[in-house]
Design a protein around this motif. Structure first.
Motif, PDB file in Angstrom:
ATOM      1  N   LYS A  17     -15.343  -5.685 -34.613  1.00 47.33           N
ATOM      2  CA  LYS A  17     -16.102  -5.462 -33.378  1.00 47.33           C
ATOM      3  C   LYS A  17     -15.698  -6.457 -32.309  1.00 47.33           C
ATOM      4  O   LYS A  17     -15.568  -7.648 -32.572  1.00 47.33           O
ATOM      5  CB  LYS A  17     -17.603  -5.569 -33.655  1.00 47.33           C
TER       6      LYS A  17
ATOM      7  N   ASN B 100     -17.648   3.772 -33.604  1.00 49.73           N
ATOM      8  CA  ASN B 100     -18.314   2.866 -34.536  1.00 49.73           C
ATOM      9  C   ASN B 100     -17.249   1.960 -35.130  1.00 49.73           C
ATOM     10  O   ASN B 100     -16.129   2.398 -35.391  1.00 49.73           O
ATOM     11  CB  ASN B 100     -18.999   3.657 -35.664  1.00 49.73           C
ATOM     12  N   TYR B 101     -17.607   0.698 -35.352  1.00 49.73           N
ATOM     13  CA  TYR B 101     -16.644  -0.276 -35.834  1.00 49.73           C
ATOM     14  C   TYR B 101     -17.192  -1.065 -37.009  1.00 49.73           C
ATOM     15  O   TYR B 101     -18.396  -1.316 -37.105  1.00 49.73           O
ATOM     16  CB  TYR B 101     -16.269  -1.256 -34.713  1.00 49.73           C
ATOM     17  N   ALA B 102     -16.279  -1.473 -37.873  1.00 49.32           N
ATOM     18  CA  ALA B 102     -16.645  -2.433 -38.906  1.00 49.32           C
ATOM     19  C   ALA B 102     -16.988  -3.752 -38.223  1.00 49.32           C
ATOM     20  O   ALA B 102     -16.412  -4.091 -37.180  1.00 49.32           O
ATOM     21  CB  ALA B 102     -15.487  -2.631 -39.875  1.00 49.32           C
ATOM     22  N   ASP B 103     -17.911  -4.479 -38.811  1.00 47.32           N
ATOM     23  CA  ASP B 103     -18.325  -5.750 -38.199  1.00 47.32           C
ATOM     24  C   ASP B 103     -17.143  -6.696 -38.004  1.00 47.32           C
ATOM     25  O   ASP B 103     -17.107  -7.456 -37.032  1.00 47.32           O
ATOM     26  CB  ASP B 103     -19.381  -6.420 -39.072  1.00 47.32           C
ATOM     27  N   SER B 104     -16.189  -6.637 -38.901  1.00 44.51           N
ATOM     28  CA  SER B 104     -15.067  -7.569 -38.865  1.00 44.51           C
ATOM     29  C   SER B 104     -14.136  -7.337 -37.676  1.00 44.51           C
ATOM     30  O   SER B 104     -13.334  -8.220 -37.343  1.00 44.51           O
ATOM     31  CB  SER B 104     -14.264  -7.481 -40.164  1.00 44.51           C
TER      32      SER B 104
END
Length: 118
Positions: free
Chosen positions: A63, A57-61
């Protein structure tokens, strides 16, 4: 259990770095792990997380630019950071949940500085 984080440094915008977080000590395996970062004057934020089933899972910033992975044989978690931006500048910390003789425990690495110049 101790964590040894490494791989930070100074890089130009658009460049790349790979962070490593190696776990040493009385443990059987890494259960789940995450990378966090804290920029000056800001709160620590989650950058990437790898679940116990190895789902990332990644932070949107980040991805599409960062990739978290794990080497079970080496008890090491990685963060590949590509297309770095100045706003990625921060101290990066690894957080690892390990399976050990006393069950599950959380540990934090010492932090590694990443500086991206424009």
């Amino acid at each position: 259990v101790q964590l040894q984080a490494s791989g930070g440094g100074l890089v130009q915008a658009g460049g790349f770095l790979r962070l490593s977080c190696a776990a040493y000590g009385s443990m059987f395996s890494i259960n789940f792990a995450g990378w966090y970062r804290q920029a000056p004057g800001k709160q620590r934020e989650l950058v990437a997380r790898l679940t116990s089933g190895s789902f990332p899972n990644y932070a949107d910033s980040v991805k599409g630019r960062f990739t978290i992975s794990k080497d079970n044989a080496k008890n090491t978690v990685y963060l590949q950071m590509n297309s770095l931006k100045p706003e990625d500048t921060a101290v990066y910390y690894c957080n690892v949940n390990v399976v050990g003789p006393r069950g599950l425990n959380d540990y934090w690495g010492q932090g590694t500085q990443v500086t991206v110049s424009s």
